[in-house]
Design a protein around this motif. Structure first.
Motif, PDB file in Angstrom:
ATOM      1  N   SER A 174       0.836  -1.197   0.000  1.00  0.00           N
ATOM      2  CA  SER A 174       0.000   0.000   0.000  1.00  0.00           C
ATOM      3  C   SER A 174       0.875   1.252   0.000  1.00  0.00           C
ATOM      4  N   ALA A 175       0.262   2.385  -0.310  1.00  0.00           N
ATOM      5  CA  ALA A 175       1.001   3.644  -0.320  1.00  0.00           C
ATOM      6  C   ALA A 175       1.582   3.947   1.059  1.00  0.00           C
ATOM      7  N   SER A 176       0.806   3.690   2.116  1.00  0.00           N
ATOM      8  CA  SER A 176       1.314   3.976   3.461  1.00  0.00           C
ATOM      9  C   SER A 176       2.443   3.031   3.840  1.00  0.00           C
ATOM     10  N   ALA A 177       2.371   1.763   3.400  1.00  0.00           N
ATOM     11  CA  ALA A 177       3.461   0.822   3.664  1.00  0.00           C
ATOM     12  C   ALA A 177       4.725   1.244   2.927  1.00  0.00           C
ATOM     13  N   GLN A 178       4.584   1.679   1.692  1.00  0.00           N
ATOM     14  CA  GLN A 178       5.737   2.157   0.936  1.00  0.00           C
ATOM     15  C   GLN A 178       6.341   3.399   1.588  1.00  0.00           C
ATOM     16  N   GLN A 179       5.499   4.316   2.038  1.00  0.00           N
ATOM     17  CA  GLN A 179       5.994   5.530   2.680  1.00  0.00           C
ATOM     18  C   GLN A 179       6.753   5.208   3.968  1.00  0.00           C
ATOM     19  N   ALA A 180       6.212   4.289   4.774  1.00  0.00           N
ATOM     20  CA  ALA A 180       6.883   3.906   6.014  1.00  0.00           C
ATOM     21  C   ALA A 180       8.226   3.239   5.717  1.00  0.00           C
ATOM     22  N   PHE A 181       8.255   2.427   4.685  1.00  0.00           N
ATOM     23  CA  PHE A 181       9.488   1.752   4.287  1.00  0.00           C
ATOM     24  C   PHE A 181      10.538   2.775   3.859  1.00  0.00           C
ATOM     25  N   GLU A 182      10.157   3.682   2.990  1.00  0.00           N
ATOM     26  CA  GLU A 182      11.113   4.675   2.482  1.00  0.00           C
ATOM     27  C   GLU A 182      11.565   5.617   3.596  1.00  0.00           C
ATOM     28  N   SER A 183      10.680   5.943   4.516  1.00  0.00           N
ATOM     29  CA  SER A 183      11.065   6.761   5.657  1.00  0.00           C
ATOM     30  C   SER A 183      12.103   6.055   6.513  1.00  0.00           C
ATOM     31  N   THR A 184      11.930   4.739   6.682  1.00  0.00           N
ATOM     32  CA  THR A 184      12.914   3.943   7.428  1.00  0.00           C
ATOM     33  C   THR A 184      14.262   3.973   6.733  1.00  0.00           C
ATOM     34  N   VAL A 185      14.256   3.797   5.424  1.00  0.00           N
ATOM     35  CA  VAL A 185      15.508   3.821   4.663  1.00  0.00           C
ATOM     36  C   VAL A 185      16.207   5.168   4.842  1.00  0.00           C
ATOM     37  N   ARG A 186      15.468   6.260   4.725  1.00  0.00           N
ATOM     38  CA  ARG A 186      16.071   7.599   4.860  1.00  0.00           C
ATOM     39  C   ARG A 186      16.626   7.822   6.275  1.00  0.00           C
ATOM     40  N   THR A 187      15.875   7.373   7.274  1.00  0.00           N
ATOM     41  CA  THR A 187      16.311   7.567   8.656  1.00  0.00           C
ATOM     42  C   THR A 187      17.609   6.821   8.929  1.00  0.00           C
ATOM     43  N   LEU A 188      17.694   5.582   8.490  1.00  0.00           N
ATOM     44  CA  LEU A 188      18.896   4.794   8.732  1.00  0.00           C
ATOM     45  C   LEU A 188      20.078   5.337   7.935  1.00  0.00           C
ATOM     46  N   ALA A 189      19.827   5.767   6.707  1.00  0.00           N
ATOM     47  CA  ALA A 189      20.904   6.347   5.904  1.00  0.00           C
ATOM     48  C   ALA A 189      21.438   7.615   6.564  1.00  0.00           C
ATOM     49  N   ALA A 190      20.543   8.413   7.138  1.00  0.00           N
ATOM     50  CA  ALA A 190      20.965   9.643   7.814  1.00  0.00           C
ATOM     51  C   ALA A 190      21.806   9.363   9.044  1.00  0.00           C
ATOM     52  N   LYS A 191      21.680   8.172   9.599  1.00  0.00           N
ATOM     53  CA  LYS A 191      22.483   7.781  10.763  1.00  0.00           C
ATOM     54  C   LYS A 191      23.787   7.108  10.347  1.00  0.00           C
ATOM     55  N   GLY A 192      24.081   7.148   9.061  1.00  0.00           N
ATOM     56  CA  GLY A 192      25.351   6.634   8.590  1.00  0.00           C
ATOM     57  C   GLY A 192      25.378   5.157   8.264  1.00  0.00           C
ATOM     58  N   VAL A 193      24.210   4.542   8.207  1.00  0.00           N
ATOM     59  CA  VAL A 193      24.155   3.118   7.853  1.00  0.00           C
ATOM     60  C   VAL A 193      24.425   2.966   6.360  1.00  0.00           C
ATOM     61  N   HIS A 194      25.271   2.015   6.029  1.00  0.00           N
ATOM     62  CA  HIS A 194      25.540   1.717   4.611  1.00  0.00           C
ATOM     63  C   HIS A 194      24.340   0.977   4.047  1.00  0.00           C
ATOM     64  N   MET A 195      23.638   1.609   3.103  1.00  0.00           N
ATOM     65  CA  MET A 195      22.436   1.049   2.498  1.00  0.00           C
ATOM     66  C   MET A 195      22.731   0.722   1.038  1.00  0.00           C
ATOM     67  N   VAL A 196      22.375  -0.487   0.627  1.00  0.00           N
ATOM     68  CA  VAL A 196      22.593  -0.889  -0.759  1.00  0.00           C
ATOM     69  C   VAL A 196      21.303  -1.481  -1.319  1.00  0.00           C
ATOM     70  N   ASP A 197      20.887  -1.028  -2.476  1.00  0.00           N
ATOM     71  CA  ASP A 197      19.689  -1.581  -3.099  1.00  0.00           C
ATOM     72  C   ASP A 197      19.962  -3.010  -3.561  1.00  0.00           C
ATOM     73  N   VAL A 198      19.022  -3.896  -3.282  1.00  0.00           N
ATOM     74  CA  VAL A 198      19.147  -5.313  -3.640  1.00  0.00           C
ATOM     75  C   VAL A 198      17.988  -5.691  -4.547  1.00  0.00           C
ATOM     76  N   THR A 199      18.302  -6.217  -5.707  1.00  0.00           N
ATOM     77  CA  THR A 199      17.299  -6.723  -6.635  1.00  0.00           C
ATOM     78  C   THR A 199      17.378  -8.241  -6.643  1.00  0.00           C
ATOM     79  N   LEU A 200      16.277  -8.885  -6.345  1.00  0.00           N
ATOM     80  CA  LEU A 200      16.269 -10.347  -6.319  1.00  0.00           C
ATOM     81  C   LEU A 200      16.320 -10.901  -7.733  1.00  0.00           C
ATOM     82  N   ALA A 201      17.126 -11.931  -7.906  1.00  0.00           N
ATOM     83  CA  ALA A 201      17.156 -12.626  -9.196  1.00  0.00           C
ATOM     84  C   ALA A 201      15.797 -13.246  -9.479  1.00  0.00           C
ATOM     85  N   ASP A 202      15.491 -13.421 -10.743  1.00  0.00           N
ATOM     86  CA  ASP A 202      14.200 -13.999 -11.121  1.00  0.00           C
ATOM     87  C   ASP A 202      13.992 -15.361 -10.470  1.00  0.00           C
ATOM     88  N   SER A 203      15.079 -16.124 -10.338  1.00  0.00           N
ATOM     89  CA  SER A 203      14.958 -17.462  -9.751  1.00  0.00           C
ATOM     90  C   SER A 203      14.572 -17.391  -8.277  1.00  0.00           C
TER      91      SER A 203
END
Length: 431
Positions: free
Chosen positions: A252-281
């Protein structure tokens, strides 16, 4: 403390007071019983509980020596576990009068560590998708999730500080997200399933619910014989893989917003964040999980299917029918796919300590006919990886939202430590 104050304590806070005898087991249990009396008519989390017997246990604990790390903590037990002092109905009319004469291994270990088994919490039918009567503690018109519905709701309603659950698809993570509590599913096989009604031999995993990471670490450490889980020092920030998954558009839109807010908060605290794309398998394992679960349930519930079929729900009958079509050759192929995916993800975990994904598609669904979509946990349950739900605020309907943190197989000690760091960092950001 007032009874209300006592029910607001985390299990870890209460345990520290109980261990020093600053708090009595009788006082804590009395507060929980008051809370149950007030909330249970709306939430319906319990299949059965026995306040008088529990109080006798509490008073005996107060008179005697400290029993262990769970000394004096009231505990809810999902009605999928056998218990020697309560019926075990597994959410089915077939077992309405079933009365085991022994405890499941996990329950016995908790009792031995001083926990007070207050009663049995509601489960869906054989831990599948046909719900029981439990309602979401934050809004009774919404589902609490499943299949560990009663356990998550009892902790979410502050009736008990801890509760046992199991996960085959998303039965710890999703109800934890819906009810706004912390839920932890350890690595597959670390906690004995002896005395737990089987649904899927290669998926069923014992886990637990609490109000913080320390709570679930405390509870599961007893069942896993892992005292190190009660000491979670972290000497560095975690590296986090951000996995929106191929099913991001189902959130949902609210779930996506909460997720992205979490990512921004952790990145602002200096956490190394890397986007992960799952293989089709790996992404394809959602469908594999369903086939494995249905195929193994078809075998595990053979007696119920063959001799009591008229007492099974239509939803379960349909699930078992799907399972009947899973061939031996497909089962072998599924095992190979799982092994390959574990190896592939294992290489990825060299670059990050935790994967971050949504816990569920969003807030708890309106209505009580279904327990919600297990989509965002199926892959990780199939792979047997440890996973944990952290509450991260509320959505548009005012109901809880959660994020899911996943670690490498058998990394539970380090994974819990990193989850605790994330929890504390997110909490600090809201102060």
């Amino acid at each position: 403390m007032t009874p209300h104050d006592l029910t607001q304590l985390t299990a870890s806070e209460a345990a520290r007071l109980l261990q020093t005898r600053t708090l009595s087991a009788e006082a804590l249990l009395g507060a929980c019983l008051e809370r149950i009396e007030a909330r249970e008519p709306q939430v319906l989390a319990w299949r059965q509980y026995d306040g008088a017997s529990a109080m006798a246990q509490a008073r005996a604990l107060d008179r005697g020596p400290l029993r262990g790390p769970l000394h004096g903590l009231p505990l809810g037990v999902k009605d999928l576990f056998d218990t020697r002092d309560f019926p075990s109905g597994y959410g089915s009319p077939i077992y309405q009068t079933h009365r085991p004469d022994h405890d499941a291994a996990a329950v016995a270990l908790c009792r031995n560590a001083g926990a007070i088994v207050l009663g049995k919490t509601v489960t869906s039918e054989f831990a599948t998708f046909s719900p029981g009567p439990t309602r979401n503690p934050h809004n009774p018109d919404h589902t609490p999730g499943g299949s560990s519905s009663g356990s998550a709701a009892a902790v979410g309603a502050h009736m008990v500080p801890l509760a046992l659950g199991t996960q085959t698809a998303a039965s710890v993570i999703r109800p934890a997200a819906y009810c706004g509590v912390v839920g932890f599913k350890p690595s597959f096989g670390l906690i004995s399933r002896a005395g737990v009604k089987s649904l899927s031999e290669s998926l069923d995993t014992v886990g637990g619910f609490g109000r913080c990471v320390d709570d679930v670490a405390l509870l599961t450490s007893v069942m896993a014989n892992a005292p190190q889980w009660r000491q979670l020092p972290v000497d560095r920030k975690p590296r986090i893989g951000v996995c929106r998954s191929p099913y991001w558009d189902k959130a949902s839109a609210s779930a996506q917003q909460a997720f992205e807010s979490t990512v921004r908060t952790l990145a602002a605290k200096g956490v190394h964040m890397v986007d992960v794309t799952l293989a089709d398998s790996v992404a394809a394992l959602v469908e594999v999980h369903d086939q494995v679960m249905c195929g193994e349930a078809f075998k595990a519930l053979a007696d119920e299917r063959l001799n009591h079929g008229e007492l099974l729900s239509d939803r379960l009958v349909a699930m078992l029918e799907r399972g009947s079509r899973v061939t031996f050759e497909q089962s072998v192929q599924h095992r190979a796919q799982v092994a390959s995916a574990r190896h592939q993800l294992g290489r990825g975990f060299a670059d990050y300590d935790l994967l971050l994904t949504p816990s569920a598609c969003g807030e708890a669904d309106l209505g009580l006919e279904r327990t919600g979509d297990p989509l965002f946990s199926r892959i990780w349950s199939l792979l047997g990886l440890p996973s944990l739900n952290l509450p991260v605020g509320v959505g548009d309907q005012g109901l809880p939202l959660g994020i899911q943190l996943i670690g490498p197989m058998m990394s539970d000690t380090a994974m819990l430590g990193f989850c605790r760091w994330v929890e504390q960092s997110l909490a600090a950001s809201f102060l």
